[in-house]
Structures are given as structure tokens and as C-alpha cells.
Design a protein around this motif. Structure first.
Motif, short mmCIF file in Angstrom:
data_model
loop_
_atom_site.label_atom_id
_atom_site.label_comp_id
_atom_site.label_asym_id
_atom_site.label_seq_id
_atom_site.Cartn_x
_atom_site.Cartn_y
_atom_site.Cartn_z
N MET A 9 0.83 -1.20 0.00
CA MET A 9 0.00 0.00 0.00
C MET A 9 0.87 1.25 0.00
O MET A 9 0.56 2.25 -0.65
N VAL A 13 0.04 3.91 -5.56
CA VAL A 13 -0.78 5.10 -5.64
C VAL A 13 -2.02 4.74 -6.41
O VAL A 13 -2.18 3.63 -6.87
N THR A 14 -2.89 5.68 -6.51
CA THR A 14 -4.21 5.29 -6.94
C THR A 14 -4.44 5.34 -8.44
O THR A 14 -3.84 6.12 -9.14
N ASP A 15 -5.24 4.43 -8.89
CA ASP A 15 -5.73 4.44 -10.26
C ASP A 15 -6.61 3.23 -10.48
O ASP A 15 -6.33 2.15 -10.00
N LEU A 16 -7.69 3.41 -11.15
CA LEU A 16 -8.54 2.28 -11.49
C LEU A 16 -8.24 1.86 -12.92
O LEU A 16 -7.93 2.69 -13.76
N VAL A 22 -15.41 -1.94 -10.53
CA VAL A 22 -15.29 -2.30 -9.13
C VAL A 22 -15.47 -1.08 -8.26
O VAL A 22 -15.24 0.06 -8.67
N LYS A 23 -15.91 -1.35 -7.02
CA LYS A 23 -16.09 -0.26 -6.07
C LYS A 23 -14.72 0.28 -5.68
O LYS A 23 -13.78 -0.49 -5.44
N SER A 24 -14.61 1.58 -5.60
CA SER A 24 -13.34 2.19 -5.24
C SER A 24 -13.45 2.88 -3.89
O SER A 24 -14.42 3.57 -3.61
N VAL A 25 -12.48 2.64 -3.04
CA VAL A 25 -12.46 3.26 -1.72
C VAL A 25 -11.17 4.03 -1.56
O VAL A 25 -10.09 3.51 -1.85
N GLY A 26 -11.25 5.24 -1.11
CA GLY A 26 -10.05 6.03 -0.81
C GLY A 26 -9.26 6.41 -2.04
O GLY A 26 -8.04 6.52 -2.00
N ALA B 21 -14.99 -7.24 -6.04
CA ALA B 21 -13.70 -6.56 -5.86
C ALA B 21 -13.92 -5.15 -5.29
O ALA B 21 -14.89 -4.47 -5.64
N THR B 22 -13.05 -4.78 -4.39
CA THR B 22 -13.08 -3.43 -3.83
C THR B 22 -11.69 -2.85 -4.00
O THR B 22 -10.70 -3.49 -3.63
N GLU B 23 -11.62 -1.63 -4.55
CA GLU B 23 -10.33 -1.04 -4.85
C GLU B 23 -9.89 -0.08 -3.76
O GLU B 23 -10.68 0.71 -3.25
N PHE B 24 -8.65 -0.23 -3.34
CA PHE B 24 -8.06 0.68 -2.36
C PHE B 24 -6.72 1.13 -2.90
O PHE B 24 -5.74 0.37 -2.86
N ASP B 25 -6.64 2.32 -3.40
CA ASP B 25 -5.36 2.88 -3.82
C ASP B 25 -4.55 1.94 -4.71
O ASP B 25 -3.43 1.54 -4.35
N ASP B 26 -5.11 1.57 -5.83
CA ASP B 26 -4.41 0.75 -6.82
C ASP B 26 -4.15 -0.68 -6.33
O ASP B 26 -3.36 -1.41 -6.91
N TYR B 28 -6.42 -4.21 -4.60
CA TYR B 28 -7.79 -4.71 -4.67
C TYR B 28 -8.01 -5.82 -3.66
O TYR B 28 -7.20 -6.75 -3.56
#
Lengths: 284, 100, 313
Positions: A9, A13-16, A22-26, B21-26, B28
């Protein structure tokens, strides 16, 4: 596992992915992820897993049962033979290297003693001593006419057990603490006055140095049966593993009471059965 | 459940019906409905799962498509790492080899 | 006719008779628990520790739990009497001396909820709440969870549970289940000091878990056990004497992966449990806490709440 997750983590860093549903959190927007991803790939080549699996399907109460600790309430001695039979009891078996091993009469007395429990077969190979390639009795020449009850014979001190076993056990513990000798040696040193074993003149072999394993587990020894579970099967090793193996035989075949720490063993068996352990009970 | 020895010509598939699936900062969290197990995937392993939803692909094809999608070079995303990750994913039940 | 009344309003004879007939229905939180198996230690315990709870003597409704506290065999009913909790399914419980019937009772209820509840995701955790939301504390036994739960009660929080977070399947809202707080060994005098002597049950000595006592739930906790709350703070506390206080904010993925193994029915509920646990974090943030004293733990929680509020603002 948590350390790896934390590391990943921190590296990410973030990117879908494009078109992801999919559900995205944070999620933080507009962050360049390419450097972090390249770094992760390097770590992957170096052996870091790309997938982590949470194995627990989570029965915390049951899992806590895996962590139970058995504290031996009194000293226990265990004898194992090469056929996988075992005996647990309180008597000692003398080992005399100069005479070639364990004293045969002690072995027999241990097996026959009224406080000894016998377990017929069923121990895994990892806990079973090798058989003698050829009988290698020791060279001692004593104790042919055993059980006569004369002075100098180990039998004399059975009254310790017969009269008041529990008190005797405490006394013997004190004796053990005061002496670096084995229990039998201590008794002999303290009470034998004549006809020492060594003085007899018999031809029968008196000692054996193969085919048996004998061990003493001290009072208050802590044994953690959960340490011997690999996935959902037993992997029994060492003296603690031997104790667990006998506990399993007892719990699976004799009773669920009357053995030190049996509730811990029963709890683990229940857990293993609930979680598909096919070899929860012997044979393994 | 692993599919056994993995070969280069195997084509792999997945289905979004089988997981949440649930995404947390790149990264899953992926819950597999059939096994009730939860897995932690990074962008590569989850990328393989999503890539194979629409069309079954070999490791070679996957490596090529993932490089293009994530703008990576051959050196950055090796086919060996893709094959290794396929093997890890095979154990989760998220992907499976397509039978002919 | 069946009427609901408090345990304290019943005579000892009424309780004994009802337990003998297996018709004592304990209403607590979302569960109706039918209890059978009369013994003096259990009656003493109910009259003391469950005095403010609602019961029915002649229930007509369905029950969630049927717990029978019975002798392990006919011999142990009369000779050196023993008791085992029998919730109607196989549990890893060993016979206890009849004096430890309270422990068997608590174990039986815990196992019933932990392994057979399907209406909520059950997570091994302490939960308290105030008007702003709930604090969920997930930890293994011996990590100071019960002491922390008890300490937060003295700060005005409502007791939800010392043992289980009950998470609603659809909305991930936490449901109170205010059973007594189980205290072991050295935590007993600490909580006695915090709460006052009148809130601590007599000590059950020499149990397999050592000396055990219970901190009673307050009447207000029991009477508000229908009031649910959303989680605002999810904590993974760890107490060790002399440890330097330490707090770390957890990312949500890691916190979820820690909570899942603490759920006793995750495998049973599967997808619904995963979704509910994920939704727990809609309004909540997670921290790992380490501390060497109750005062330190409370300070760390204050800091965590402040950080959460600052972030929200």
C-alpha cells in the motif's frame, strides 16, 4: 502478511483500470502511478507475491482454541518402542552408558506399573525409534532374579507409590531437585545398603541400547499442541509432539477426561474436524 | 484449486460474476464467492483477472496486452512474471484454463 | 399468560422453577435466549449480574438460542456435580464444577452467537458507542479489550458488547448486545477500581481461564439495546505492561483483512459478510494501538477521534 500489505500500500498510488466497475475506496485523483507500479514489478521479479490470500474463514473462538497451552501438572515419563507402542507413567528407567543402555528390568517394571498407561501402536514414524538391527544388550550382569524384593532392588521403593502416590511424587520431585542423578539413581544412593545390582553374577543381558526411546517431561512444562498443526493435519515432532500424539490417542480412543490438558486437545480436534482435517485422529 | 502444470499455450479465463472486488489505492480486495476466501491483489494480478474476462488469453498474449494497457516495456513487465502471477491466481480460483 | 419482567423482580423460587422447566427466556439485544438447567450458582449469577435484564417465564415466541446447562452424565448430576453448556450443537467445552455454572452459561451463550448466528456478521470485538457513533475494538484474548471497554463505559459510552460486534448484513450498522464484561485475573481489580465494587460480580475462582469476574451492564445499556450505531472508529488494541504508547492509522484494506479473521461466521455468511465488513468503513477509520496502561489507551483513542474529526472537517 500485514507487513507485506502495508508495504504494497505504501508503494502504491491510486488508479482504477480502464472500464473498471469495481467499487473504489479512498481513491485520489490524478496521481501518476507509473513509478510505483514499475517498482512493484521489480519486487515481483525478486519474489514478492502478486496475490495474497487470507486463509482464515475465521472462527476466532475456534482458532483461539488452537492456541491453548498444556501445563503438565506433574512429571510424566514416556517410553516408546520400535513398534510404535508407548507407555506413559511415573517410574524412571535407568540409563547406564557403561553397561550399555537402559536397564531391562526397569523397562519391564515401568510397563507393568499400576500408574502406567499403555498405548498400543499408532505412533507416527517420526516419533518411533529404530528397531535394533541385532539385539545389542548391554554387558551388565545383574538383576537376573528380579522381583525378589530384597534390599538393593528397585522394587523396594514402589511403596512410595503404593502408600501415598501424590505425596510421594512431591517427595521425589524434591529429591530430584536435590540431585543431578536420575530418580532411580537417587533412590539407590539414598536407601540401598547392600546387594547392589552390580554385585550379582548372572549371564542374562541386563541392558539394552536400541529399540526404545525414553524421555521425561518435567512438571510445569508448557506444551502448545497448536504448534504441531500444519494446515489441518498434524506434524508431530520431538518430546512435545510425542506427548501430543499420546494425548490424541487418548482423546480419540479412550476418553475425553483424565489426561493432562485433554480439553485443549479436544478443542483442537473439534476445530480440525470442523475445518476438514482428515487426519485429526490417529492413524496419521 | 490449481489446474496442474501450467504451459505456455494455455488460455486463461475469468468471470466477474464469480467475485466481488473493492479497490483501495491501486490495490484490490477480491472476495471469491465460491470459496468465500478473500485475496489481496495488486494492479498486475487484478489486471490479469480483468483482461481475461472478455477473451481467453495465453501468458504471451496477456503480457503483450498488459504492457500496452499499463504503458510498460518488455523489460518492465516480463512474461515470466505474468506466468508466475497466473500460477498464483490459478490457486485462488479467480482464473482457470479454458478447455478446448 | 407470558409477561416480560426484569430478573430482579422475580423471586428465587420463580427463577429456579423456570430454569428447571427450561422456560426462562432471556431477552437481550437482538436475541431471545431460552435457558434451562437450574443450579444455585447460576441462579445467584442471574440475580446478581443479569438483574436488570428482561425475561419471560412462560414464553410463547420463537427463540434464537436454546442453552441447556446440564450435567455431563448422570453420575456428575449428583456426585461432585458438574455442568456443561449444551447449545444444541457440538462445542469444544469440557465439564466444569457446578460452582462454575456462570462460566458455562457465558461460554454457552458466546458459542451460540459466535457459531450459529446468521442475522449479523459476528466479529470477536468489544463495542461501545456515544451519540456520534460506535468504537469497535478487535483483539485477541489478553490484549486488554475488556479493560478498555470497561474504561470507556466510565467515560459515558454505552455498552454494546464486550465479546461480539454484531454487524447488520444490509446496512453494516452495529447492534447492541450488552452482556456482562468478562474480566480475567489481574484485570478484575483494575475494573473494580474504575467502575466501583458494586458493579463487579463475585469472583469465580480456579476456572480453566483463571479467576473470572464480570462487570455488569448498566440498566441504561440494557434499556437502550435497541439503539443501533454506525461505526466511527475501528481499533486493533494491544496491551502489554510497560509498552510505549503507539498509534498507527491503518489503510482500509489492511483493516478489513484484519477484521475478517476475527469474524466467527464469515465463512457461513460469505458474500454478505464481506460486503457488510467492507461497508463498516463507510464512516469509520481504523487504527492499531499499543499501550502499557489504561490511561495511555484512552489518550490514544482521544487522539484518533480528533484526527478523524479533523480529517472530516
Amino acid at each position: 502478511m500485514h507487513e507485506i500489505i502495508q508495504f504494497i500500500m505504501d508503494e502504491s498510488v491510486t488508479d482504477l483500470p480502464e472500464n473498471s466497475t469495481v467499487k473504489s475506496v479512498g481513491k485520489s485523483a490524478n496521481v501518476d502511478h507509473s513509478a510505483a507500479r514499475r517498482n512493484l514489478l521489480k519486487l515481483g521479479v525478486a519474489g514478492m507475491p502478486m496475490v495474497l490470500t487470507l486463509k482464515a474463514s475465521a472462527r476466532q473462538l475456534a482458532i483461539s482454541q488452537l492456541n491453548c497451552v498444556i501445563v503438565l501438572p506433574s512429571r510424566m515419563r514416556i517410553l516408546v518402542d520400535s513398534d510404535g507402542n508407548a507407555w506413559s507413567g511415573t517410574r524412571n528407567i535407568s540409563y547406564d552408558a557403561s553397561k550399555g543402555g537402559y536397564k531391562l528390568s526397569d523397562i519391564q517394571k515401568f510397563k507393568d506399573h499400576r500408574n502406567t498407561r499403555e498405548f498400543t501402536g499408532g505412533l507416527p514414524n517420526s516419533l518411533t525409534p529404530s528397531a535394533c538391527s541385532s539385539y545389542s544388550y548391554g554387558g551388565g550382569q545383574d538383576d537376573c532374579d528380579d522381583d525378589s524384593g530384597g534390599k538393593g532392588d528397585d522394587d523396594d521403593y514402589d511403596y512410595y507409590y503404593d502408600a501415598d502416590f501424590e505425596n510421594a511424587s512431591s517427595d521425589l520431585d524434591l529429591l530430584m531437585q536435590a540431585s543431578s542423578n536420575t530418580y532411580a539413581d537417587g533412590i539407590e544412593a539414598g536407601y540401598s545398603s547392600k546387594d547392589d545390582d552390580d554385585d550379582d553374577d548372572c549371564e542374562e543381558p541386563t541392558h539394552i541400547d536400541c529399540g526404545y526411546y525414553f524421555t521425561t517431561l518435567r512438571r510445569n512444562r508448557e506444551i502448545r499442541p497448536g504448534d504441531f498443526i500444519d494446515g489441518s493435519v498434524w506434524d508431530l515432532r520431538g518430546d512435545d509432539g510425542l506427548f501430543v500424539a499420546l494425548s490424541l490417542q487418548y482423546a480419540c480412543g479412550v476418553s475425553e477426561t483424565g489426561w493432562p490438558g485433554i480439553s485443549c486437545i479436544v478443542s483442537i480436534l473439534t476445530y480440525l474436524r470442523q475445518n476438514g482435517g482428515s487426519n485429526a485422529c490417529p492413524p496419521y | 484449486m490449481a489446474a496442474g502444470p501450467i504451459t505456455d499455450d494455455m488460455k486463461w479465463r475469468s468471470s466477474s460474476d464469480g467475485y466481488i472486488a473493492t479497490e483501495f489505492d491501486d490495490t484490490y480486495l477480491v472476495f471469491v464467492k465460491a470459496s468465500a476466501e478473500t485475496h489481496f491483489l495488486n494492479f498486475l494480478s487484478f489486471g490479469i483477472v480483468t483482461e481475461t474476462e472478455s477473451v481467453a488469453q495465453t501468458a504471451t498474449e496477456l503480457a503483450m496486452n498488459l504492457r500496452r494497457r499499463f504503458e510498460l516495456t518488455d523489460e518492465e513487465l516480463t512474461q515470466e512474471l505474468v506466468s508466475l502471477t497466473l500460477s498464483e491466481l490459478d490457486d485462488t480460483g479467480l482464473i482457470w484454463p479454458e478447455t478446448v | 399468560m407470558s409477561t416480560v419482567t426484569r430478573v430482579s423482580d422475580l423471586s428465587r423460587r420463580e427463577i429456579r422453577s423456570s430454569l428447571r422447566e427450561g422456560s426462562l427466556l432471556l431477552h437481550l439485544g437482538p436475541f431471545a435466549q431460552l435457558i434451562s438447567g437450574s443450579s444455585d450458582p447460576l441462579i445467584d449469577f442471574l440475580q446478581d449480574t443479569y438483574r436488570d435484564c428482561q425475561v419471560e417465564l412462560f414464553p410463547s415466541d420463537v427463540t434464537d438460542v436454546h442453552l441447556n446447562l446440564r450435567a455431563p452424565n448422570i453420575l456428575r448430576k449428583f456426585f461432585r456435580p458438574q455442568v456443561v453448556p449444551d447449545p444444541g450443537f457440538e462445542v469444544p467445552a469440557v465439564p466444569l464444577p457446578i460452582e462454575m455454572a456462570p462460566l458455562a452459561f457465558e461460554m454457552g451463550l458466546n458459542l451460540s452467537v459466535a457459531l450459529k448466528c446468521c442475522r449479523f456478521v459476528t466479529i470477536h470485538a468489544g463495542v461501545v458507542a456515544d451519540k456520534d457513533g460506535a468504537i469497535l475494538m478487535s483483539a485477541e484474548s489478553g490484549s486488554g479489550k475488556s479493560t478498555l471497554t470497561a474504561a470507556l463505559l466510565e467515560r459515558g459510552y454505552r455498552l454494546f458488547s464486550d465479546e461480539f460486534a454484531l454487524v447488520g448484513l444490509g446496512d453494516a450498522v452495529l447492534q447492541p448486545y450488552p452482556r456482562p464484561i468478562s474480566l480475567k485475573e489481574e484485570t478484575i481489580p483494575i475494573v473494580r477500581e474504575l467502575a466501583g465494587d458494586e458493579w463487579i460480580s463475585p469472583i469465580v475462582k480456579g476456572s480453566p481461564k483463571g479467576d473470572i469476574a464480570y462487570r455488569r451492564a448498566r440498566r441504561s445499556d440494557i434499556d437502550q439495546s435497541h439503539k443501533q450505531a454506525k461505526a466511527k472508529l475501528i481499533l486493533f488494541p494491544e496491551f502489554e505492561p510497560g509498552m510505549r504508547p503507539y498509534k498507527r492509522r491503518l489503510n482500509t484494506a489492511e483493516a478489513i483483512l484484519r477484521l475478517i479473521p476475527a469474524s466467527t461466521n464469515f465463512g457461513l455468511l460469505g458474500e454478505q459478510a464481506y460486503l457488510a465488513i467492507t461497508r463498516l468503513f463507510d464512516d469509520a477509520v481504523a487504527y492499531e494501538l499499543s499501550y502499557g496502561s489504561t490511561e495511555q489507551s484512552l489518550s490514544l483513542i482521544d487522539e484518533a477521534l480528533q484526527e478523524r474529526d479533523d480529517h472530516a472537517a
